[in-house]
Design a protein around this motif. Structure first.
Motif, PDB file in Angstrom:
ATOM      1  N   ALA A 410       0.829  -1.216   0.000  1.00  0.00           N
ATOM      2  CA  ALA A 410       0.000   0.000   0.000  1.00  0.00           C
ATOM      3  C   ALA A 410       0.865   1.268   0.000  1.00  0.00           C
ATOM      4  CB  ALA A 410      -0.930  -0.011   1.205  1.00  0.00           C
ATOM      5  N   VAL A 411       0.416   2.267  -0.755  1.00  0.00           N
ATOM      6  CA  VAL A 411       1.098   3.576  -0.830  1.00  0.00           C
ATOM      7  C   VAL A 411       0.028   4.664  -0.665  1.00  0.00           C
ATOM      8  CG1 VAL A 411       2.528   5.126  -2.220  1.00  0.00           C
ATOM      9  CG2 VAL A 411       2.877   2.641  -2.358  1.00  0.00           C
ATOM     10  N   ASP A 412       0.339   5.687   0.136  1.00  0.00           N
ATOM     11  CA  ASP A 412      -0.663   6.768   0.312  1.00  0.00           C
ATOM     12  C   ASP A 412      -0.756   7.594  -0.974  1.00  0.00           C
ATOM     13  OD1 ASP A 412       1.676   8.265   0.394  1.00  0.00           O
ATOM     14  OD2 ASP A 412       0.866   9.681   1.866  1.00  0.00           O
ATOM     15  N   SER A 413      -1.781   8.442  -1.025  1.00  0.00           N
ATOM     16  CA  SER A 413      -2.059   9.208  -2.243  1.00  0.00           C
ATOM     17  C   SER A 413      -0.943  10.162  -2.632  1.00  0.00           C
ATOM     18  CB  SER A 413      -3.368   9.998  -2.070  1.00  0.00           C
ATOM     19  OG  SER A 413      -3.257  10.884  -0.953  1.00  0.00           O
ATOM     20  N   GLY A 418       4.574   4.238   2.584  1.00  0.00           N
ATOM     21  CA  GLY A 418       4.256   2.965   1.948  1.00  0.00           C
ATOM     22  C   GLY A 418       4.408   1.781   2.892  1.00  0.00           C
ATOM     23  N   GLY A 419       3.832   0.637   2.501  1.00  0.00           N
ATOM     24  CA  GLY A 419       3.936  -0.599   3.264  1.00  0.00           C
ATOM     25  C   GLY A 419       2.820  -0.769   4.255  1.00  0.00           C
ATOM     26  N   PHE A 423       5.651   3.517   6.348  1.00  0.00           N
ATOM     27  CA  PHE A 423       6.945   4.146   6.604  1.00  0.00           C
ATOM     28  C   PHE A 423       7.201   5.219   5.542  1.00  0.00           C
ATOM     29  CE2 PHE A 423       7.611  -0.167   8.419  1.00  0.00           C
ATOM     30  CZ  PHE A 423       8.081   0.169   9.673  1.00  0.00           C
ATOM     31  N   ASP A 424       7.915   6.257   5.933  1.00  0.00           N
ATOM     32  CA  ASP A 424       8.483   7.122   4.911  1.00  0.00           C
ATOM     33  C   ASP A 424       9.884   6.616   4.600  1.00  0.00           C
ATOM     34  OD1 ASP A 424      10.284   8.167   6.810  1.00  0.00           O
ATOM     35  OD2 ASP A 424       8.892   9.745   7.409  1.00  0.00           O
ATOM     36  N   ALA A 425      10.472   7.018   3.504  1.00  0.00           N
ATOM     37  CA  ALA A 425      11.758   6.484   3.030  1.00  0.00           C
ATOM     38  C   ALA A 425      12.869   6.738   4.038  1.00  0.00           C
ATOM     39  CB  ALA A 425      12.098   7.089   1.681  1.00  0.00           C
ATOM     40  N   PRO A 437       9.895   0.795   1.318  1.00  0.00           N
ATOM     41  CA  PRO A 437       9.271  -0.106   2.302  1.00  0.00           C
ATOM     42  C   PRO A 437       8.182  -0.969   1.678  1.00  0.00           C
ATOM     43  CG  PRO A 437       8.627   2.142   2.725  1.00  0.00           C
ATOM     44  CD  PRO A 437       9.728   2.201   1.689  1.00  0.00           C
ATOM     45  N   GLN A 438       7.424  -0.498   0.739  1.00  0.00           N
ATOM     46  CA  GLN A 438       6.331  -1.251   0.147  1.00  0.00           C
ATOM     47  C   GLN A 438       6.827  -2.400  -0.754  1.00  0.00           C
ATOM     48  OE1 GLN A 438       6.843   1.960  -0.205  1.00  0.00           O
ATOM     49  NE2 GLN A 438       6.557   2.718  -2.314  1.00  0.00           N
TER      50      GLN A 438
END
Length: 470
Positions: A410-413, A418-419, A423-425, A437-438
């Motif tokens: 999953a990734v936000d808009s 993601g994930g 998490f952010d990168a 992370p995704q």
């Protein structure tokens, strides 16, 4: 020629007075001037002696021919009736010579008697002249009432004192006090009067010597043409003064409804000036200067067309948050025990529109429709585990379901998070992860989420962190 023994002859000037006698002038009041100058010439005296001799010889008046008997003149003694004048005296010529000799003998004594009398007459004549010279005819006008009088005063001050005329600091005397008087002088006294004057809105007390309102306006230099005057201009001003309101005519420009109107007015207020320009103020209309203020010459007044309206708005009331400590939760973990609920209020605002321009609304009041409900949050105080394995008992599946719906890819808009645990990168790499992370397996994502929890507790997941305790 013969004379009668019973006749008595005297000089003709004893009984007769010539009509052209210059020293016997009588004025209409009966005053007779008998002044005779003491400086008559010797020729005039000789002429009078000749006149006397001619008269006496012609009328038979005799003189003693004996020089010793001639010490005193024997006037008015008639000659003997039998003596003829020409024969007795050797004729008329001889008679004249004898008379002259006797007159010449009498002359020194007559002159001695004449000189003191002449001196007295001259003194009296001089005093009379001085008396007449000091008497002056002057015209004295006191507060508009003239009269002509005679005075011996030397100057204006003395004249006023003699006439009992008192002057004060606000009175005017012309010519100035102390001026020397001459006959024919005109002296005027004008009394000062207090004038309580309101001129074009400014009040003051002034002094004037004018006796009428019109004269006072002229004296003060007030332009009366087109002016409003509270009293008739012909009204007299008494010595106790007068209260007077004067409004001169002024030029005022009125701006209203997109037009400019310039008027000449003596109005007392701006409102009157505006109405005088044919403009009506309605409702809440007003002017750029206070309507009750005094309009000044050259002033520009703007009419403000005003409308007011009201608006009611519903506004939310933020709820408060109450936090409590919970030892069963790890430090950094916050669990919302009871969600908060905002309240609502109704607020009334007033809107003001000036010449079509709406101004900032003004709050008039408010009422609460319902109160907000406070949110209760539990904050963990339990020490964090030393390793990721120590947090296996937490509900990680519930957290993943809240954050990503349980989907590892999953990734936000926005593409930032993601994930499973979003998490952010940067955070992912700080936990030892590589790539995105995704793209990592679900087990790796859970492992790195447990490491993050050991460092920071549930704070990285402010909305879903409470699911770990479920």
């Amino acid at each position: 020629m013969s004379t009668s023994q019973n006749e008595t002859y005297g000089p003709a000037y004893e009984n007769d007075q010539p009509d052209d006698e210059p020293y016997a002038a009588e004025d209409p009041q009966g005053y007779v001037d008998t002044y005779r100058p003491a400086y008559e010439t010797q020729c005039e005296i000789d002429h009078e002696i000749d006149h006397e001799i001619d008269y006496e010889v012609d009328h038979g008046v005799g003189y003693e021919t004996n020089p010793e008997a001639a010490t005193e003149p024997q006037l008015h003694r008639p000659l003997p009736p039998t003596l003829e004048l020409p024969g007795a005296f050797g004729g008329r010529a001889e008679a004249r010579r004898a008379a002259r000799r006797q007159k010449a003998a009498e002359r020194p004594q007559a002159v001695r008697r004449l000189v003191p009398r002449a001196l007295v007459v001259a003194f009296l004549a001089g005093g009379t002249s001085a008396f007449v010279a000091d008497d002056k005819a002057v015209e004295l006008t006191v507060d508009g009432k003239p009269r002509t009088l005679h005075t011996f005063a030397d100057d204006v001050n003395e004249l006023l004192a003699d006439e009992g005329v008192e002057v004060g600091a606000h009175d005017v005397v012309a010519p100035a006090p102390g001026t020397r008087l001459t006959s024919g002088e005109e002296v005027a006294v004008r009394y000062g009067r207090p004038l309580h004057l309101t001129l074009d809105g400014r009040r003051r007390t002034v002094w004037t010597t004018a006796r009428t309102v019109d004269g006072a306006l002229r004296e003060l230099g007030v332009r009366a043409e087109g002016a409003y005057v509270s009293a008739p201009r012909s009204r007299r001003i008494g010595l106790d003064g007068l209260t007077l309101d004067v409004r001169t005519e002024r030029t005022v420009t009125v701006m209203a409804d997109g037009r400019a109107r310039t008027v000449r007015t003596n109005a007392a207020t701006v409102r009157e000036a505006v109405e005088g320009a044919g403009i009506t103020l309605r409702g809440q209309d007003t002017t750029s200067v206070p309507p009750g203020s005094f309009p000044r010459d050259g002033q520009t007044v703007t009419v403000l067309r005003i409308t007011r309206t009201k608006e009611v708005r519903e506004e939310a009331i933020a709820f408060g948050v109450r936090r409590t400590l919970d030892a069963s939760l790890f430090r950094g973990t916050e669990v919302v025990e009871r969600a908060g609920q905002p309240g609502m209020r109704r607020v009334t605002y007033a809107h003001r529109t000036v010449n079509g321009v709406r101004s900032k609304p003004r709050r008039l009041g408010s009422e609460v429709v319902h109160e907000p409900r406070t949110q209760v949050v539990k904050i963990g105080t339990k020490p964090l585990p030393a390793a990721a394995d120590d947090v296996d008992g937490l509900n990680w599946s519930a957290l993943a379901a809240c954050e990503s719906g349980g989907r590892p890819a999953a990734v936000d808009s926005s593409g930032t998070y993601g994930g499973l645990y979003q998490f952010d990168a940067r955070t992912w790499q700080s936990l030892g992860g590589t790539g995105r992370p995704q793209d990592a397996p679900a087990a790796e994502q859970t492992y790195r989420a447990k490491k993050l929890y050991v460092r920071r507790g549930a704070s990285p997941w402010p909305h879903c962190g409470a699911r770990l305790q479920a």
